[in-house]
Every structure is written in structure tokens, then in C-alpha cells.
Design a protein around this motif. Structure first.
Motif, PDB file in Angstrom:
ATOM      1  N   VAL A   1       2.715   0.412  -2.760  1.00 34.75           N
ATOM      2  CA  VAL A   1       2.683   1.861  -2.948  1.00 34.75           C
ATOM      3  C   VAL A   1       3.230   2.235  -4.316  1.00 34.75           C
ATOM      4  CG1 VAL A   1       3.601   4.058  -2.115  1.00 34.75           C
ATOM      5  CG2 VAL A   1       2.800   2.340  -0.481  1.00 34.75           C
ATOM      6  N   LEU A   2       4.317   1.617  -4.709  1.00 33.32           N
ATOM      7  CA  LEU A   2       4.898   1.915  -6.020  1.00 33.32           C
ATOM      8  C   LEU A   2       3.949   1.537  -7.150  1.00 33.32           C
ATOM      9  CD1 LEU A   2       7.352   2.905  -7.601  1.00 33.32           C
ATOM     10  CD2 LEU A   2       8.277   0.573  -7.487  1.00 33.32           C
ATOM     11  N   ALA A   3       3.279   0.384  -7.014  1.00 30.22           N
ATOM     12  CA  ALA A   3       2.350  -0.046  -8.057  1.00 30.22           C
ATOM     13  C   ALA A   3       1.168   0.909  -8.168  1.00 30.22           C
ATOM     14  CB  ALA A   3       1.861  -1.460  -7.764  1.00 30.22           C
ATOM     15  N   LEU A   4       0.689   1.414  -7.045  1.00 29.03           N
ATOM     16  CA  LEU A   4      -0.413   2.368  -7.078  1.00 29.03           C
ATOM     17  C   LEU A   4       0.001   3.665  -7.761  1.00 29.03           C
ATOM     18  CD1 LEU A   4      -1.832   1.785  -3.494  1.00 29.03           C
ATOM     19  CD2 LEU A   4      -3.115   1.467  -5.603  1.00 29.03           C
ATOM     20  N   ARG A   5       1.188   4.125  -7.473  1.00 22.83           N
ATOM     21  CA  ARG A   5       1.664   5.352  -8.130  1.00 22.83           C
ATOM     22  C   ARG A   5       1.810   5.149  -9.631  1.00 22.83           C
ATOM     23  NH1 ARG A   5       6.217   6.747  -3.540  1.00 22.83           N
ATOM     24  NH2 ARG A   5       4.794   7.807  -2.071  1.00 22.83           N
ATOM     25  N   ARG A   6       2.351   4.020 -10.031  1.00 19.83           N
ATOM     26  CA  ARG A   6       2.487   3.761 -11.475  1.00 19.83           C
ATOM     27  C   ARG A   6       1.127   3.704 -12.150  1.00 19.83           C
ATOM     28  NH1 ARG A   6       6.642  -0.251 -10.196  1.00 19.83           N
ATOM     29  NH2 ARG A   6       4.983  -1.811 -10.389  1.00 19.83           N
ATOM     30  N   GLY A   7       0.096   3.231 -11.424  1.00 17.97           N
ATOM     31  CA  GLY A   7      -1.247   3.148 -11.997  1.00 17.97           C
ATOM     32  C   GLY A   7      -2.002   4.463 -11.972  1.00 17.97           C
ATOM     33  N   GLY A   8      -1.389   5.511 -11.448  1.00 19.34           N
ATOM     34  CA  GLY A   8      -2.040   6.816 -11.417  1.00 19.34           C
ATOM     35  C   GLY A   8      -2.827   7.089 -10.153  1.00 19.34           C
ATOM     36  N   PHE A   9      -2.818   6.170  -9.176  1.00 21.37           N
ATOM     37  CA  PHE A   9      -3.560   6.365  -7.939  1.00 21.37           C
ATOM     38  C   PHE A   9      -2.609   6.945  -6.888  1.00 21.37           C
ATOM     39  CE2 PHE A   9      -5.705   2.956 -10.226  1.00 21.37           C
ATOM     40  CZ  PHE A   9      -7.017   3.399 -10.207  1.00 21.37           C
ATOM     41  N   VAL A  10      -2.227   8.198  -7.099  1.00 24.59           N
ATOM     42  CA  VAL A  10      -1.243   8.840  -6.221  1.00 24.59           C
ATOM     43  C   VAL A  10      -1.800   9.026  -4.815  1.00 24.59           C
ATOM     44  CG1 VAL A  10       0.210  10.868  -5.912  1.00 24.59           C
ATOM     45  CG2 VAL A  10      -0.216   9.978  -8.218  1.00 24.59           C
ATOM     46  N   THR A  11      -3.064   9.484  -4.730  1.00 19.78           N
ATOM     47  CA  THR A  11      -3.673   9.674  -3.417  1.00 19.78           C
ATOM     48  C   THR A  11      -3.807   8.353  -2.675  1.00 19.78           C
ATOM     49  OG1 THR A  11      -4.901  11.592  -4.251  1.00 19.78           O
ATOM     50  CG2 THR A  11      -5.687  10.587  -2.199  1.00 19.78           C
ATOM     51  N   GLY A  12      -4.213   7.323  -3.390  1.00 20.28           N
ATOM     52  CA  GLY A  12      -4.334   6.013  -2.767  1.00 20.28           C
ATOM     53  C   GLY A  12      -3.003   5.499  -2.258  1.00 20.28           C
ATOM     54  N   ALA A  13      -1.939   5.748  -3.015  1.00 20.28           N
ATOM     55  CA  ALA A  13      -0.609   5.322  -2.581  1.00 20.28           C
ATOM     56  C   ALA A  13      -0.197   6.034  -1.298  1.00 20.28           C
ATOM     57  CB  ALA A  13       0.402   5.580  -3.692  1.00 20.28           C
ATOM     58  N   ALA A  14      -0.464   7.340  -1.235  1.00 23.90           N
ATOM     59  CA  ALA A  14      -0.093   8.100  -0.042  1.00 23.90           C
ATOM     60  C   ALA A  14      -0.890   7.657   1.179  1.00 23.90           C
ATOM     61  CB  ALA A  14      -0.298   9.589  -0.300  1.00 23.90           C
ATOM     62  N   LEU A  15      -2.203   7.422   1.001  1.00 24.97           N
ATOM     63  CA  LEU A  15      -3.037   6.993   2.120  1.00 24.97           C
ATOM     64  C   LEU A  15      -2.630   5.617   2.624  1.00 24.97           C
ATOM     65  CD1 LEU A  15      -6.526   8.218   0.870  1.00 24.97           C
ATOM     66  CD2 LEU A  15      -5.294   9.079   2.866  1.00 24.97           C
ATOM     67  N   ALA A  16      -2.346   4.699   1.699  1.00 24.31           N
ATOM     68  CA  ALA A  16      -1.952   3.351   2.106  1.00 24.31           C
ATOM     69  C   ALA A  16      -0.636   3.372   2.871  1.00 24.31           C
ATOM     70  CB  ALA A  16      -1.854   2.445   0.883  1.00 24.31           C
ATOM     71  N   ALA A  17       0.323   4.165   2.380  1.00 28.40           N
ATOM     72  CA  ALA A  17       1.614   4.248   3.062  1.00 28.40           C
ATOM     73  C   ALA A  17       1.471   4.849   4.454  1.00 28.40           C
ATOM     74  CB  ALA A  17       2.588   5.068   2.221  1.00 28.40           C
ATOM     75  N   THR A  18       0.652   5.898   4.555  1.00 25.17           N
ATOM     76  CA  THR A  18       0.470   6.550   5.851  1.00 25.17           C
ATOM     77  C   THR A  18      -0.257   5.644   6.832  1.00 25.17           C
ATOM     78  OG1 THR A  18       0.362   8.680   4.710  1.00 25.17           O
ATOM     79  CG2 THR A  18      -0.391   8.621   6.989  1.00 25.17           C
ATOM     80  N   LEU A  19      -1.237   4.873   6.357  1.00 23.59           N
ATOM     81  CA  LEU A  19      -1.972   3.975   7.239  1.00 23.59           C
ATOM     82  C   LEU A  19      -1.034   2.950   7.872  1.00 23.59           C
ATOM     83  CD1 LEU A  19      -4.554   2.890   8.472  1.00 23.59           C
ATOM     84  CD2 LEU A  19      -4.943   1.572   6.382  1.00 23.59           C
ATOM     85  N   GLY A  20      -0.155   2.371   7.057  1.00 25.57           N
ATOM     86  CA  GLY A  20       0.794   1.414   7.609  1.00 25.57           C
ATOM     87  C   GLY A  20       1.742   2.040   8.610  1.00 25.57           C
ATOM     88  N   THR A  21       2.177   3.268   8.326  1.00 20.84           N
ATOM     89  CA  THR A  21       3.095   3.954   9.236  1.00 20.84           C
ATOM     90  C   THR A  21       2.423   4.293  10.557  1.00 20.84           C
ATOM     91  OG1 THR A  21       4.275   4.898   7.346  1.00 20.84           O
ATOM     92  CG2 THR A  21       4.589   5.962   9.478  1.00 20.84           C
ATOM     93  N   VAL A  22       1.194   4.819  10.502  1.00 20.98           N
ATOM     94  CA  VAL A  22       0.468   5.171  11.723  1.00 20.98           C
ATOM     95  C   VAL A  22       0.163   3.919  12.541  1.00 20.98           C
ATOM     96  CG1 VAL A  22      -1.695   6.130  12.611  1.00 20.98           C
ATOM     97  CG2 VAL A  22      -0.501   7.271  10.732  1.00 20.98           C
ATOM     98  N   ALA A  23      -0.180   2.822  11.874  1.00 20.97           N
ATOM     99  CA  ALA A  23      -0.474   1.590  12.588  1.00 20.97           C
ATOM    100  C   ALA A  23       0.748   1.063  13.328  1.00 20.97           C
ATOM    101  CB  ALA A  23      -0.997   0.533  11.615  1.00 20.97           C
ATOM    102  N   ALA A  24       1.939   1.240  12.740  1.00 20.65           N
ATOM    103  CA  ALA A  24       3.162   0.705  13.350  1.00 20.65           C
ATOM    104  C   ALA A  24       3.719   1.607  14.435  1.00 20.65           C
ATOM    105  CB  ALA A  24       4.218   0.482  12.267  1.00 20.65           C
ATOM    106  N   ARG A  25       3.406   2.901  14.380  1.00 22.84           N
ATOM    107  CA  ARG A  25       3.965   3.849  15.349  1.00 22.84           C
ATOM    108  C   ARG A  25       3.012   4.020  16.517  1.00 22.84           C
ATOM    109  NH1 ARG A  25       4.546   8.104  12.277  1.00 22.84           N
ATOM    110  NH2 ARG A  25       2.597   9.118  12.931  1.00 22.84           N
ATOM    111  N   ARG A  26       3.420   3.585  17.710  1.00 26.10           N
ATOM    112  CA  ARG A  26       2.614   3.717  18.923  1.00 26.10           C
ATOM    113  C   ARG A  26       3.254   4.776  19.806  1.00 26.10           C
ATOM    114  NH1 ARG A  26      -0.844  -0.709  19.414  1.00 26.10           N
ATOM    115  NH2 ARG A  26      -1.861   0.627  20.950  1.00 26.10           N
ATOM    116  N   THR A  27       2.591   5.888  20.017  1.00 26.49           N
ATOM    117  CA  THR A  27       3.132   6.977  20.827  1.00 26.49           C
ATOM    118  C   THR A  27       2.760   6.784  22.293  1.00 26.49           C
ATOM    119  OG1 THR A  27       1.154   8.321  20.402  1.00 26.49           O
ATOM    120  CG2 THR A  27       3.008   8.571  18.889  1.00 26.49           C
ATOM    121  N   ARG A  28       3.634   7.253  23.185  1.00 27.11           N
ATOM    122  CA  ARG A  28       3.420   7.100  24.634  1.00 27.11           C
ATOM    123  C   ARG A  28       3.626   8.442  25.331  1.00 27.11           C
ATOM    124  NH1 ARG A  28       3.269   1.713  26.120  1.00 27.11           N
ATOM    125  NH2 ARG A  28       3.882   0.266  24.444  1.00 27.11           N
TER     126      ARG A  28
END
Length: 626
Positions: free
Chosen positions: A560-587
Motif C-alpha cells: 500500500v505504501l509503495a502504491l501511494r508513493r507511485g501516485g496510485f492512491v486509489t489503487g492503494a486504498a482499494l488494495a488495503a480495503t480488499l485485504g481488510t474485507v477478506a479478513a473480516r467475517r461478519t456473523r
């Protein structure tokens, strides 16, 4: 019955037949289905009288009796000799080992299906499930329900991943695809069948497969079904039945080039590309089992269109007049009854009245031939995808590839001094590297002559920035620093078949007009976007559990940090959110997984995959523009 090889191809099976067979199994038998399908890899297959027999044990045989179309389209066409038939594991495993039949149109409401249920889409009435007009109402309620079911099945495949999406998960997707067909969602059904085929290829060690192709197919499936179930009225999302068609009036075609084909399952042959006066492209295909050896021989093989007889060399340099032509949805010319062909004169690429293969598309930039946007519908039915062309100046060889510079056409950009502005550097990579074909040897000979100008026609490599895989080359008019080809070649050489010699090159060449600097970028992975692609592909390969790993180790590699440094701010946010949503299982209150949990994960993966495809396409376009 005649015994065949264990890897003898079985007949295709309609999706609904396999889905029904899996649904009829008990829970215990479903759990054994994956292993049963894999065990059939060494089973003996016998053929005779139009049937296929598969031995599933010492005293159990499954018999498949395909219909007139060559596909198993009815449950009664698959029989087993065991006592549990038809709700048995043997019969279902054999059906699961068969390829999936192509989509066929559903009959219109109130009609009775004919006795022949072939897979040829052109047999269906044209009024069946007509897509809604642009000015009409939104999508119908049954289409919304079918899209929702197909979305849920696709989300299940995504959560399971390539490794976990076995026959049971595939059957759920096929059942949903059948429902989509009945609702007239042709594009969604085609996407679902593509996902199943890619999943099966990945499980077969003898078949080539690509994770990127599976990612693209799953992205198409989820994107289309999401938009339809949300009520998007775009008719392109519904799609249409792919039919053979007969153009109005005769077709006047001109040969362009020959392309060797080396495909999976030992296929080999040639495709001859042709273009009409209006710039539309067509192909003549001759691809059969035989592998590279057949691809090498097919370049001069005979072409038979009903009573017309020629060969692929003559067709690629000459012309053709067709009356009563039959054309497949992907632009293939078909030798159906009523087709009449007459040989006609061809045109060299350098002719002033040549079709757009040379006069317009080959000059200037190749950006208008980049792959279509991912959100668009399928290509125009009945015509082949155009090839990409440009005039280039050879700068240097780089291994088996060439680094060249695009030569601006007349009327293009110019410097203040009035000289044409040199175009961006481009790589030419062999279309095939097989030693039996001439691509690599021809590029090597061309690379030894810096300053040579050639006209190139081929395909843009979608995975490599500014890389063209040429199929044919020709002379550039208006300069002596170009090829000198025999008159019989009509001003071009097919790189897979024709061998360039020293007599085809000018004796003296001036140095390149622009100095050769750093090589053109080789891959799209040169940008930080490879980090997003890695996460998107990891989710498809290993399922949701694998996609959650980067979030669990607190972004160990700093993606995520490397993507932000490269100017891909949206890509960094999407990648971070995808990992978070994948790890969080709601019941829910009872401790069960929330029904909407899988939906949220699929939506987040889809957003990330769509962003990735769009960003990479934008980078490729920018690199071609220089």
C-alpha cells in the motif's frame, strides 16, 4: 465398440444436464465427486455407433449417447449400469469430466422445442429473448433475478478460489447460467461458461491455462451480473445470440497475411486474414490436430470453399469474391451450401487504392488498435478483430526482439523545424518462438540492419507495454531504406512462413534517424500496479483466505505504501480495503456467517479488478502515445 486412448475427448455436455446430475446426488456423494472426476483420467473410453462408453470399475460402465448436435443435451442420453443410476456418482463424474457445451438460445415463450436440440445458435428464431430497446423499459424482473443468482454463484467461486472451486461449485454456477439463458441474459451466460472452462483447464495438467484469463473471465461475469441485478438498462449487458450470418450481396475480399496457429490439445494449422473494401476483417481457418508440424505445413495447404480450390499462399496475396457467403460470429468464412467463390486479383500493401490495411491504419500510432475497454460489450458480430499496423524504423536488436521507432505518417506531428517528430520506441517480439516456424529467424535478420524501415502488421501484446507481435512485414513506400521483396509476394512477407534473405534487404543503409537510447519498457509490471495485480490474482487462485493474508501480517511487504508513493492512491486504498474485507467475517446473532458477507467481499474484489484493468489500459495507451 472401439477402444480409444484414455485421453480421448468426451462429447460436450449441456450445462443444465450436469447441474441436474450434481443436484441429484446426496451430500455424502457430493463430497466424493472431486476425487471421482480425477480418477477418470485413467479410465478406458470406447466409442462406437455414435456413443461413448466409460469404464468406471470392473462391472460399471457409463454410456453417453450425444444428440444430432454432438452434445449431451438430455439427461436420458447419459446412462449407468450401476444399481443407483441415474442418481449415482459414476454417471455424474463422467458428465463432470466432459467439456461444457456452447451456449444455445432458449426457445421463445409458448413454443415447443424441436426434436433436434443442437448447439448451433443460428437455428433459433431471431425473436427469442430480444434485448430491450435503448428507449424501452429497464431490464425485466426475471432477468434481475437470474443475474442475482448468477452473481451469488460467481461470488461463491471467488470465495473458494481456483483450488477450491471443484465440480460441485462449478455445477452451481452452471445451474445459474442455465437460468440466465432462459431469461435471455446471453452475455452473462457466456461469461459463466468461460469461468467454468478456465477452472477445468487449471485442474488438468495436460492443458495450458492462464490465471490472468480466469481473472478476466470472473471479472466479466461479476461486472455484468452486478450491473444487471442493479437494474442497469444498457442493452449491451444483455447481449445477443451469436449467429452465423449471410451478408447482403457479394463480398469482395483481399488477402492480407497468413498466421501459423499452435493451439492446445495438439492443434495446429493456419489462419489467413482478409479485409473487405469497407475495412472489415475476415478469416479463413484451417486448424486441426497435428501440432507444430501441421502448422508448418499448413501455410501452403489447399483451401476449399465448396467447388473453389486454392491454397493459403495464393489467398494471402490474392483476392476472393464470395456470393451467398456464410460468416461465423467471430468472422470466419464458412463453406456452407450455397456459397460460391471466385478467385480475384489482390492488392499490394503499397498500392494507392489499397484497403485500410495499409493506407490508414499502418501509418502513425497504433493506439486505435488497443484492446477494447473492459466495460464495453462484445465486439461487432460477424467480423474478425482488426490487426494493428504501423511503419517503423529498426534501431537495434535486443535478444530475440527488436527495438524500433514508429515512423510518423504524412500529416502527423512535426517539430518546429518542419521535420516529422519521431514516434515512441516499440518492441517487436516473435509471435511464435517455435523453431519450426520462421518468426525468430526473420526478426534476427531484420535486427541486424539498423536504419531499415519496414511496414509491420500484427497484434498488440496486452500484457507488455509498447510491444507488438508482428505477423507480416512489408516495404515502406517513398524510401530506399526498406525491403525489396519479390513481385509474387505482393509487397509483404509472412514472418511465420516466408524466409527473408540478404537479397530482400537494401545493400546500404543510413544510420537511424534518431539515436537509440534505453530499451522500450518490457512489461506493464514496471509500474507499482503489479502489487494490485498480485493481490487480485492471489484472491482468485487461493480464495478469500489467501486474499486476507496481507491484512493479517499488517501489509508486510509495504504494498500500500509503495502504491501511494507511485501516485496510485486509489489503487492503494482499494488494495488495503480488499485485504481488510477478506479478513473480516461478519456473523448474525446466532453465530452464523452473515448472508451479505460474501456479497461485500465479491463487490470489493470486483471494484479492485475493474480499477486494475482500467489503470493498466490507460498506462498502455499512454506508452503508445509516447
Amino acid at each position: 465398440m472401439t477402444p480409444t486412448r484414455p485421453d480421448s475427448p468426451l462429447p460436450p455436455v449441456a450445462p443444465e444436464v450436469l447441474a441436474s446430475a450434481v443436484e441429484s446426488l446426496t451430500t455424502r456423494l457430493r463430497g466424493r465427486l472431486d476425487a471421482a472426476v480425477e480418477a477418470l483420467a485413467a479410465a478406458q473410453v470406447t466409442t462406437g455407433d455414435g456413443t461413448f462408453g466409460v469404464r468406471c470399475g470392473d462391472d460399471v460402465t457409463v454410456t453417453l449417447a450425444p444428440g444430432p448436435s454432438g452434445a449431451v443435451t438430455d439427461a436420458a442420453q447419459a446412462r449407468c449400469t450401476c444399481l443407483l443410476a441415474p442418481r449415482c456418482l459414476h454417471r455424474t463424474a463422467v458428465l463432470g469430466a466432459c467439456p461444457v457445451a456452447d451456449a444455445e438460445p432458449a426457445p421463445p415463450a409458448g413454443s415447443t422445442p424441436s426434436a433436434s436440440t443442437g448447439s448451433t445458435a443460428e437455428a433459433a428464431p431471431r425473436s427469442a429473448h430480444r434485448p430491450p430497446d435503448a428507449g424501452g423499459p429497464a431490464v425485466q424482473a426475471d432477468q434481475v433475478r437470474a443475474a442475482a443468482g448468477l452473481w451469488a454463484a460467481g461470488a461463491t467461486v471467488l470465495s473458494a478460489g481456483r483450488a477450491g472451486a471443484g465440480p460441485v461449485v462449478q455445477a452451481e454456477l452452471l445451474r445459474a447460467a442455465h437460468t440466465a439463458r432462459l431469461a435471455g441474459l446471453h452475455r452473462a451466460e457466456t461469461a459463466a461458461l468461460g469461468v467454468v472452462r478456465h477452472l477445468r483447464d487449471a485442474r488438468d495438467p495436460d492443458r495450458p491455462h492462464s490465471l490472468a484469463d480466469l481473472v478476466a473471465a470472473l471479472r466479466e461475469l461479476l461486472l455484468v451480473t452486478r450491473r444487471v441485478k442493479d437494474g442497469d438498462p444498457d442493452p449491451a449487458l444483455v447481449g445477443s445470440v451469436r449467429r452465423n450470418h449471410h451478408p447482403d450481396g457479394p463480398l469482395r475480399l483481399y488477402g492480407v497475411c497468413r498466421e501459423p496457429v499452435i493451439g492446445p490439445d495438439g492443434l495446429g494449422g493456419v489462419v489467413t486474414h482478409l479485409v473487405a473494401d469497407d475495412g472489415r476483417w475476415y478469416t479463413l481457418r484451417d486448424v486441426e490436430p497435428g501440432g507444430p508440424a501441421r502448422a508448418r505445413r499448413a501455410g501452403t495447404a489447399h483451401v476449399a470453399i465448396r467447388s473453389f480450390l486454392s491454397d493459403h499462399f495464393q489467398m494471402s496475396r490474392g483476392g476472393l469474391i464470395l456470393s451467398g457467403a456464410a460468416v461465423s460470429p467471430d468472422g470466419r468464412l464458412l463453406p456452407e451450401k450455397g456459397v460460391r467463390a471466385t478467385f480475384a486479383a489482390g492488392r499490394p500493401w503499397t498500392a494507392a487504392d489499397a484497403p485500410p490495411v495499409a493506407a490508414g491504419q499502418v501509418t502513425g500510432s497504433a493506439t486505435d488498435r488497443l484492446p477494447a475497454a473492459l466495460t464495453g460489450g462484445p465486439g461487432e458480430a460477424g467480423h474478425a478483430r482488426p490487426l494493428t499496423g504501423c511503419d517503423v524504423e529498426i534501431l537495434a536488436a535486443d535478444g530475440e526482439e527488436l527495438v524500433v521507432r514508429v515512423v510518423p505518417g504524412r500529416g502527423g506531428d512535426a517539430s518546429p523545424a518542419g521535420r516529422p517528430t519521431p514516434g515512441p520506441p516499440v518492441r517487436l517480439a516473435p509471435a511464435h518462438r517455435h523453431p519450426g516456424l520462421a518468426h525468430t529467424a526473420n526478426l534476427r535478420r531484420l535486427g541486424a540492419r539498423p536504419g531499415l524501415r519496414i511496414r509491420v502488421l500484427g497484434r498488440v501484446d496486452p500484457d507488455r507495454a509498447t510491444t507488438l507481435r508482428p505477423l507480416a512485414v512489408g516495404a515502406v513506400p517513398g524510401t530506399e531504406a526498406t525491403l525489396r521483396l519479390p513481385d509474387a509476394w505482393q509487397g509483404r512477407a509472412d514472418l511465420g512462413y516466408d524466409h527473408l534473405g540478404s537479397d530482400h534487404l537494401p545493400p546500404d543503409l543510413p544510420p537511424p534517424s534518431a539515436p537509440f537510447g534505453a530499451p522500450a519498457p518490457a512489461t506493464a509490471a514496471d509500474s507499482p500496479l503489479w502489487r494490485v495485480r498480485r493481490l487480485v490474482e492471489l484472491a482468485v487462485a487461493g480464495g478469500r483466505r489467501a486474499a486476507a493474508e496481507p491484512a493479517r501480517d499488517d501489509d508486510r511487504h509495504g504494498h500500500v505504501l509503495a502504491l501511494r508513493r507511485g501516485g496510485f492512491v486509489t489503487g492503494a486504498a482499494l488494495a488495503a480495503t480488499l485485504g481488510t474485507v477478506a479478513a473480516r467475517r461478519t456473523r448474525d446473532a446466532f453465530g452464523r456467517l452473515d448472508d451479505g458477507d460474501q456479497d461485500r467481499y465479491a463487490a470489493q474484489w470486483l471494484a479492485t479488478a475493474v480499477y486494475l484493468a482500467g489503470a493498466e489500459a490507460a498506462l498502455r495507451d499512454a506508452s503508445w502515445r509516447g
